[in-house]
Design a protein around this motif. Structure first.
Motif, PDB file in Angstrom:
ATOM      1  N   GLY A  44       0.863  -1.068  -0.032  1.00 59.06           N
ATOM      2  CA  GLY A  44       0.177   0.076   0.072  1.00 59.06           C
ATOM      3  C   GLY A  44       0.875   1.124  -0.139  1.00 59.06           C
ATOM      4  O   GLY A  44       1.844   1.499  -0.708  1.00 59.06           O
ATOM      5  N   THR A 130      -3.084   7.499   9.200  1.00 62.16           N
ATOM      6  CA  THR A 130      -4.117   6.422   9.555  1.00 62.16           C
ATOM      7  C   THR A 130      -3.060   5.082   9.778  1.00 62.16           C
ATOM      8  O   THR A 130      -3.329   4.331  10.531  1.00 62.16           O
ATOM      9  CB  THR A 130      -5.151   6.756   8.660  1.00 62.16           C
ATOM     10  N   GLU A 131      -2.553   5.004   8.599  1.00 58.25           N
ATOM     11  CA  GLU A 131      -1.775   3.615   8.779  1.00 58.25           C
ATOM     12  C   GLU A 131      -0.949   3.418   9.743  1.00 58.25           C
ATOM     13  O   GLU A 131      -0.850   2.116  10.301  1.00 58.25           O
ATOM     14  CB  GLU A 131      -0.979   3.467   7.445  1.00 58.25           C
ATOM     15  N   SER A 133      -1.223   4.743  12.524  1.00 58.10           N
ATOM     16  CA  SER A 133      -1.791   4.644  13.746  1.00 58.10           C
ATOM     17  C   SER A 133      -2.679   3.279  13.844  1.00 58.10           C
ATOM     18  O   SER A 133      -2.829   2.731  15.218  1.00 58.10           O
ATOM     19  CB  SER A 133      -2.779   5.990  14.097  1.00 58.10           C
ATOM     20  N   LEU A 134      -3.215   2.726  12.985  1.00 60.17           N
ATOM     21  CA  LEU A 134      -4.122   1.752  13.005  1.00 60.17           C
ATOM     22  C   LEU A 134      -3.389   0.456  12.192  1.00 60.17           C
ATOM     23  O   LEU A 134      -3.911  -0.118  11.277  1.00 60.17           O
ATOM     24  CB  LEU A 134      -5.294   2.174  12.106  1.00 60.17           C
ATOM     25  N   GLY A 135      -2.255   0.001  12.805  1.00 64.40           N
ATOM     26  CA  GLY A 135      -1.837  -1.484  12.566  1.00 64.40           C
ATOM     27  C   GLY A 135      -0.605  -1.395  11.396  1.00 64.40           C
ATOM     28  O   GLY A 135      -0.009  -2.491  11.500  1.00 64.40           O
ATOM     29  N   TYR A 572     -11.491   6.333  21.148  1.00 69.13           N
ATOM     30  CA  TYR A 572     -12.437   5.528  19.974  1.00 69.13           C
ATOM     31  C   TYR A 572     -13.701   6.278  19.807  1.00 69.13           C
ATOM     32  O   TYR A 572     -14.503   6.079  18.961  1.00 69.13           O
ATOM     33  CB  TYR A 572     -12.406   4.148  20.316  1.00 69.13           C
ATOM     34  N   ILE A 575     -13.624   8.485  16.872  1.00 74.63           N
ATOM     35  CA  ILE A 575     -12.888   8.111  15.546  1.00 74.63           C
ATOM     36  C   ILE A 575     -14.252   7.748  14.604  1.00 74.63           C
ATOM     37  O   ILE A 575     -14.766   6.878  14.946  1.00 74.63           O
ATOM     38  CB  ILE A 575     -11.942   7.020  15.977  1.00 74.63           C
ATOM     39  N   ASP A 576     -13.732   7.845  13.277  1.00 68.52           N
ATOM     40  CA  ASP A 576     -14.778   7.203  12.331  1.00 68.52           C
ATOM     41  C   ASP A 576     -14.331   7.410  11.203  1.00 68.52           C
ATOM     42  O   ASP A 576     -13.169   7.671  10.834  1.00 68.52           O
ATOM     43  CB  ASP A 576     -16.211   8.295  12.396  1.00 68.52           C
ATOM     44  N   VAL A 577     -14.950   6.719  10.259  1.00 65.08           N
ATOM     45  CA  VAL A 577     -14.388   6.562   8.740  1.00 65.08           C
ATOM     46  C   VAL A 577     -15.629   7.086   8.018  1.00 65.08           C
ATOM     47  O   VAL A 577     -16.691   7.199   7.881  1.00 65.08           O
ATOM     48  CB  VAL A 577     -14.098   5.038   8.504  1.00 65.08           C
ATOM     49  N   ASP A 578     -14.805   7.927   6.887  1.00 63.53           N
ATOM     50  CA  ASP A 578     -15.671   7.971   5.608  1.00 63.53           C
ATOM     51  C   ASP A 578     -15.808   7.003   4.823  1.00 63.53           C
ATOM     52  O   ASP A 578     -14.973   6.621   4.126  1.00 63.53           O
ATOM     53  CB  ASP A 578     -14.984   9.193   4.819  1.00 63.53           C
ATOM     54  N   VAL A 579     -17.273   6.718   4.521  1.00 63.27           N
ATOM     55  CA  VAL A 579     -17.410   5.257   3.937  1.00 63.27           C
ATOM     56  C   VAL A 579     -17.409   5.567   2.362  1.00 63.27           C
ATOM     57  O   VAL A 579     -17.268   4.567   1.703  1.00 63.27           O
ATOM     58  CB  VAL A 579     -18.830   4.811   4.093  1.00 63.27           C
ATOM     59  N   GLY A 582     -13.059   5.887   2.675  1.00 65.66           N
ATOM     60  CA  GLY A 582     -11.931   5.332   3.530  1.00 65.66           C
ATOM     61  C   GLY A 582     -11.268   6.067   4.541  1.00 65.66           C
ATOM     62  O   GLY A 582     -10.374   5.399   5.463  1.00 65.66           O
ATOM     63  N   VAL A 584      -9.895   8.246   7.517  1.00 63.39           N
ATOM     64  CA  VAL A 584     -10.448   8.095   9.008  1.00 63.39           C
ATOM     65  C   VAL A 584     -10.142   9.375   9.678  1.00 63.39           C
ATOM     66  O   VAL A 584      -9.401   9.950   9.539  1.00 63.39           O
ATOM     67  CB  VAL A 584      -9.343   6.901   9.651  1.00 63.39           C
TER      68      VAL A 584
ATOM     69  N   ILE B  41      -3.941  -2.366  -5.278  1.00 56.68           N
ATOM     70  CA  ILE B  41      -3.021  -1.716  -4.209  1.00 56.68           C
ATOM     71  C   ILE B  41      -1.886  -2.914  -4.274  1.00 56.68           C
ATOM     72  O   ILE B  41      -2.207  -3.862  -3.342  1.00 56.68           O
ATOM     73  CB  ILE B  41      -3.716  -1.629  -2.879  1.00 56.68           C
ATOM     74  N   PRO B  42      -0.639  -2.686  -4.027  1.00 59.90           N
ATOM     75  CA  PRO B  42       0.508  -3.775  -4.199  1.00 59.90           C
ATOM     76  C   PRO B  42       0.401  -3.844  -2.632  1.00 59.90           C
ATOM     77  O   PRO B  42       0.626  -3.259  -1.668  1.00 59.90           O
ATOM     78  CB  PRO B  42       1.784  -2.812  -4.453  1.00 59.90           C
ATOM     79  N   TYR B  43       0.865  -5.233  -2.318  1.00 62.70           N
ATOM     80  CA  TYR B  43       0.877  -5.520  -0.771  1.00 62.70           C
ATOM     81  C   TYR B  43       1.721  -7.002  -1.090  1.00 62.70           C
ATOM     82  O   TYR B  43       1.305  -8.145  -0.985  1.00 62.70           O
ATOM     83  CB  TYR B  43      -0.365  -6.179  -0.436  1.00 62.70           C
ATOM     84  N   LEU B 235     -18.328  -0.461   1.703  1.00 63.67           N
ATOM     85  CA  LEU B 235     -18.075  -0.034   3.019  1.00 63.67           C
ATOM     86  C   LEU B 235     -19.138   0.836   3.640  1.00 63.67           C
ATOM     87  O   LEU B 235     -19.348   0.819   5.174  1.00 63.67           O
ATOM     88  CB  LEU B 235     -16.917   1.146   3.001  1.00 63.67           C
ATOM     89  N   ALA B 236     -19.943   1.526   3.152  1.00 65.47           N
ATOM     90  CA  ALA B 236     -21.188   2.079   3.638  1.00 65.47           C
ATOM     91  C   ALA B 236     -22.230   1.133   4.491  1.00 65.47           C
ATOM     92  O   ALA B 236     -22.559   1.262   5.589  1.00 65.47           O
ATOM     93  CB  ALA B 236     -21.936   3.116   2.574  1.00 65.47           C
ATOM     94  N   GLY B 265     -17.801   3.545  15.010  1.00 69.16           N
ATOM     95  CA  GLY B 265     -16.987   4.169  13.985  1.00 69.16           C
ATOM     96  C   GLY B 265     -15.464   3.912  14.100  1.00 69.16           C
ATOM     97  O   GLY B 265     -14.834   3.553  12.887  1.00 69.16           O
ATOM     98  N   ALA B 266     -15.031   3.781  15.412  1.00 69.27           N
ATOM     99  CA  ALA B 266     -13.590   3.195  15.446  1.00 69.27           C
ATOM    100  C   ALA B 266     -13.334   1.771  15.164  1.00 69.27           C
ATOM    101  O   ALA B 266     -12.351   1.440  14.423  1.00 69.27           O
ATOM    102  CB  ALA B 266     -13.098   3.420  16.906  1.00 69.27           C
ATOM    103  N   TRP B 270     -10.849   0.478  11.777  1.00 65.30           N
ATOM    104  CA  TRP B 270      -9.931  -0.518  11.920  1.00 65.30           C
ATOM    105  C   TRP B 270     -10.199  -1.686  10.745  1.00 65.30           C
ATOM    106  O   TRP B 270      -9.377  -2.305  10.066  1.00 65.30           O
ATOM    107  CB  TRP B 270     -10.151  -1.603  13.302  1.00 65.30           C
ATOM    108  N   ARG B 272     -11.142  -0.194   7.123  1.00 64.61           N
ATOM    109  CA  ARG B 272     -11.489   0.531   6.331  1.00 64.61           C
ATOM    110  C   ARG B 272     -10.586  -0.228   5.035  1.00 64.61           C
ATOM    111  O   ARG B 272     -11.004   0.085   4.012  1.00 64.61           O
ATOM    112  CB  ARG B 272     -10.919   1.876   6.530  1.00 64.61           C
TER     113      ARG B 272
END
Lengths: 588, 588
Positions: A44, A130-131, A133-135, A572, A575-579, A582, A584, B41-43, B235-236, B265-266, B270, B272
């Motif tokens: 990513g 975001t990346e 902070s979240l894993g 938390y 915290i939310d996500v824009d659907v 994506g 945060v 998305i490369p991974y 996602l929505a 939301g949080a 996680w 997203r």
């Protein structure tokens, strides 16, 4: 370009910087760091670097300059070490230097609770936030899985040994390990602040529902596996250490290890990719590794040796941060990390804020979440001057190693020029370089003086001298650290601790174990409320913990909690996500 | 090129195929699937596909052919559905067709225990097998973290409500949820077979050590969040469903949700990136999505709707697999997944082995880990013919949907030509196409007849007819499934179950909830030992579970274990990593 951090939240600045194209592409990282295509693994927005390939190819290349960032004894709000680490990368970047660094990966515990993430702040910020902070690329998850697999193996083995005779075990290729259920060292891990899992009873139910025993969960970043990731030289070293993790003791008191449970290989398999550090960037585009995030209280508290080894081969200036204040963080960087890595630092940046200096000078207590008392927002040269004794003490600590520190006065907008000038004069009188830095407000443009001081300091030759030789027995080491670093009059050993220490000193198996002090970072002493440079006290050691895989002996001058608690108003909730995108919101 | 699976273990074949370059690069995937650069998305070796971008760009493109893979009632050793799913991709590939598919991500529980991974087998194998088997791009970890964050929020909230008055709560922006500690639905998750965590007591200690209560851990793939990932349209949809997950009930019996805990939301943050499916490939290079892996027993048991939606836009033929046998897996694919997705399948492949048919014909019990009785390794046309009644019953089940099935006789090397011919004849007499397939032994070259039968079947128009309309009340639906699909004489409702069912039928909130039957897959009935097509029995329903976020009502005709146990000789004992290459050995 700098954004106004008085107007914008960190996650908003991060989003603006990302939108402005500040994150290098995988190809750009490759070009900036002179990596070959197969040495960078796309992930990513945050590629990993193939450690073994890079180190092998560049083994004969000279290392770049090695810059460590530490701090004076902080207020509970922190001195801004991460922010300064990113600020100096940005400042050196503005001076046209090929610079990068390494930071620790944040834990989901603080990120979801009250402390927030650890991406720096203002215009000295790490992205993608975001990346980060979240894993990120899953390193902490890998550790969690590998660690918990050992616990699965332990509890299942105890169940099977309860249910089967020796003959039945033998048919399955198993010998009776005879684990003492009252002497199980290891707990499970989760990467949140889950106080409800601190003390638990497991294995309720029938004979196929596991072995009934007391157990516990700790936070994943406090796992011994995280400590191992931070100090391992490579995958072979990590795999070997995985054999020696002590999960429990048998009924004769002998250690039962992950190797005894036949689970060390599978644990290492879950972490085969975790040894490769991940790349993020400052909002001004300097590459920064994020790798490992061990607790500073019982572990080394610094990003990995692996990340520093690659950084020193791929950057001309490599910045790394030590957790906690210089009496703990720098001491471990110096006597443990540098000794294990064989890498010699060129300079240490000692971060100080006017706020903390005033606290050390006798200012009222600083309490997170409450407004700062007036002393901290108005000029008060008397408090600053008095508080500088903590700064001078820690300058002298760093000088003992052979490194001449650069003091970074991490500017806050309520500081006055006279306060800055006073700190700078005292630091210079103590034999340090010093610079005021405004990276939070202005990014790299605010860190030019600091960058110049660092470049200048790096011209000096460092002859690294450890505080103690490896041959020195444990209790002497602790005595030396307590008196020469913390300023204690001596050490008081509790009977249990002394008994253990004698055992470790007598057993050659522990000869190459590192000494990892456990002490609060809020005071030079063991008592968090004693500010400045406490005098006339002795350091009490009440226990010594042992980590067989990480090879740590941890003399305990304080309590450690391996599982923080979630507060009544945790992060938390916001915290939310824009659907649709994506994205945060709400991280800080 | 095919390797000899009688000589080589699956992980060895996987390694050889990888070394031979069988995994497409990110660029190659992009080219094969007609993706734009920013849609992939490369991974590492397993890129993710940006779902929203692809679906939006290709919304007007007609869908490819949609091929579902299901099976007859299996032996405990399985019928090879995953293997056949990969085999048909390879066979269609050999016929020059643009083909791909979607499989479920395996759980660490079986992979580390006795069942092994779920990458197919022999020459019908998914690679990279190590990545596939050990976490892939972290989707299950994301689910674990998001799920456990809800539990952290729950237990911390219960602690704070115990410690604080209403006024103190109100100051923190909290109202008293008054959760009933004896009525907590949700447990924690971990992705291993940790029987010791099945029944636990948490929150021991003082008032800051959480709320003391009984609790439980389930396996992560059994999480309601995994079920949501499988059925969410985007996602929505996922974010909205996350508001309605019922974690517990209050003391008045009203549901307490993740939204009530301010944590939905949080949790979505996680996940997203979890909505974007990951690409793997067959050993012959066909792309195959791996996305979601929900339990077949309480959830839909199939890879995600999202993965199928992208596959149908990017492949001319898209293969997807249903968990369990056709009476459960196909029934849910048909009446739940296809209804939720709006996608019409073109053909169902019904996998049968001579081994299972002999079992249904009266052969002795097949027990994992024990040698097969002679009946299974020597020709026995009588047992096969008798056992085909199970096959014919399930052919007729599939035909009820409007789909004409293709029977895949999944060949084993001890089968005889006469046995194969007999099964083929009976299947054709029942109105199905049929083909013998040797993909395990020969890869795509062994699956050409199957491929031809599938291509031929796809030329027929399918007019999909659901078994029941959405308006049909719960108990009538179950009656219809029991009698028309399972072959029961009727349904017996336990008082508790009937009471719940009446409540759900009367409450319009449950009008759009899916019916997810819970029943063993080892028999058409609820009794695993009843083979063939059991006659003269009634289906007992003893309870109805409800999942508010996934929107499932689960009538329970059998016990479900949400936490398997680790055996005395688990796979992890033989798994290790090469410290020089990072390669993992011992997966199977």
């Amino acid at each position: 370009m700098a954004w106004d951090p008085r107007e914008l939240k960190d996650w908003q600045i991060a989003e603006l910087a990302e939108a402005a194209g500040a994150i290098p592409t995988t190809e750009k990282y490759q070009e900036m760091m002179g990596l070959q295509k197969d040495e960078i693994i796309p992930y990513g927005k945050t590629p990993k670097v193939d450690f073994l390939k890079v180190i092998d190819r560049l083994k004969d290349k000279p290392n770049g300059k090695y810059i460590e960032v530490t701090a004076i004894t902080p207020t509970p709000l922190g001195e801004g070490k991460s922010t300064t680490s990113l600020g100096i990368m940005e400042g050196l970047g503005k001076r046209g230097v090929n610079v990068g660094g390494a930071l620790r990966q944040p834990s989901g515990g603080p990120t979801m609770n009250v402390k927030g993430t650890a991406a720096g702040g203002g215009n000295a910020l790490l992205i993608p936030m975001t990346e980060f902070s979240l894993g990120l690329t899953g390193d902490i998850n890998d550790i969690m899985n590998a660690h918990n697999l050992a616990m699965v193996a332990l509890n299942a083995r105890m169940q099977h040994e309860l249910n089967y005779t020796d003959e039945e075990l033998s048919k399955r290729g198993l010998r009776r390990l005879d684990i003492d259920p009252k002497n199980v060292e290891m707990g499970w891990v989760i990467d949140f602040a889950a106080q409800g899992l601190r003390n638990i009873l497991i294995g309720l139910g029938g004979k196929k529902d596991g072995y009934m025993m007391q157990s516990k969960f700790g936070i994943a970043v406090g796992s011994e596996l995280m400590a191992i990731l931070a100090v391992a030289k490579d995958l072979a070293d990590l795999r070997e250490r995985f054999n020696h993790i002590v999960v429990a003791y048998d009924k004769q008191g002998k250690p039962v290890t992950t190797a005894d449970l036949d689970v060390a290989g599978a644990m290492a398999a879950w972490m085969r990719n975790t040894v490769n550090p991940t790349l993020c960037a400052t909002v001004e585009g300097q590459p920064c590794f994020v790798h490992a995030g061990p607790f500073a209280n019982i572990a080394i508290g610094q990003s990995s040796i692996i990340a520093d080894r690659i950084g020193l081969k791929t950057f001309d200036y490599h910045v790394t941060e030590s957790g906690f204040a210089a009496d703990i963080g720098f001491e471990k960087f110096w006597n443990v990390k540098a000794r294990l890595s064989g890498l010699t630092p060129n300079v240490s940046i000692l971060v100080a804020t006017v706020r903390a200096l005033k606290m050390h000078g006798g200012g009222p207590a600083v309490v997170p979440g409450r407004p700062l008392p007036d002393e901290y927002t108005k000029e008060n040269l008397g408090l600053v001057e008095k508080g500088c004794e903590n700064l001078v003490h820690l300058i002298n600590v760093i000088k003992k190693s052979g490194i001449k520190p650069v003091v970074c006065i991490n500017s806050f907008y309520t500081d006055t020029p006279a306060e800055h000038a006073l700190v700078k004069r005292i630091a210079e009188q103590a034999g340090a370089r010093a610079a005021v830095s405004e990276h939070w407000l202005k990014g790299g443009d605010g860190a030019l003086d600091l960058a110049d001081a660092v470049i200048d300091a790096c011209k000096e030759e460092v002859k690294l001298q450890f505080l103690y030789p490896l041959e020195m027995p444990l209790r002497q080491r602790v005595e030396k650290i307590a008196t020469e670093i913390y300023g204690a009059d001596g050490v008081d050993w509790a009977p249990l601790a002394e008994e253990k220490a004698k055992k470790f000193e007598a057993d050659p198996k522990f000869a190459d174990f590192s000494t990892m002090m456990v002490k609060t970072h809020l005071s030079l002493s063991h008592e968090p409320t004693w500010k400045g440079v406490p005098k006339g006290w002795r350091l009490p050691i009440r226990d010594v913990l042992v980590y067989g895989g990480a090879k740590f002996l941890c003399p305990m001058a304080g309590a450690i909690s391996l599982m923080p608690g979630t507060s009544s108003d945790p992060a938390y909730r916001r915290i939310d996500v824009d659907v649709n995108t994506g994205k945060v919101s709400g991280l800080f």
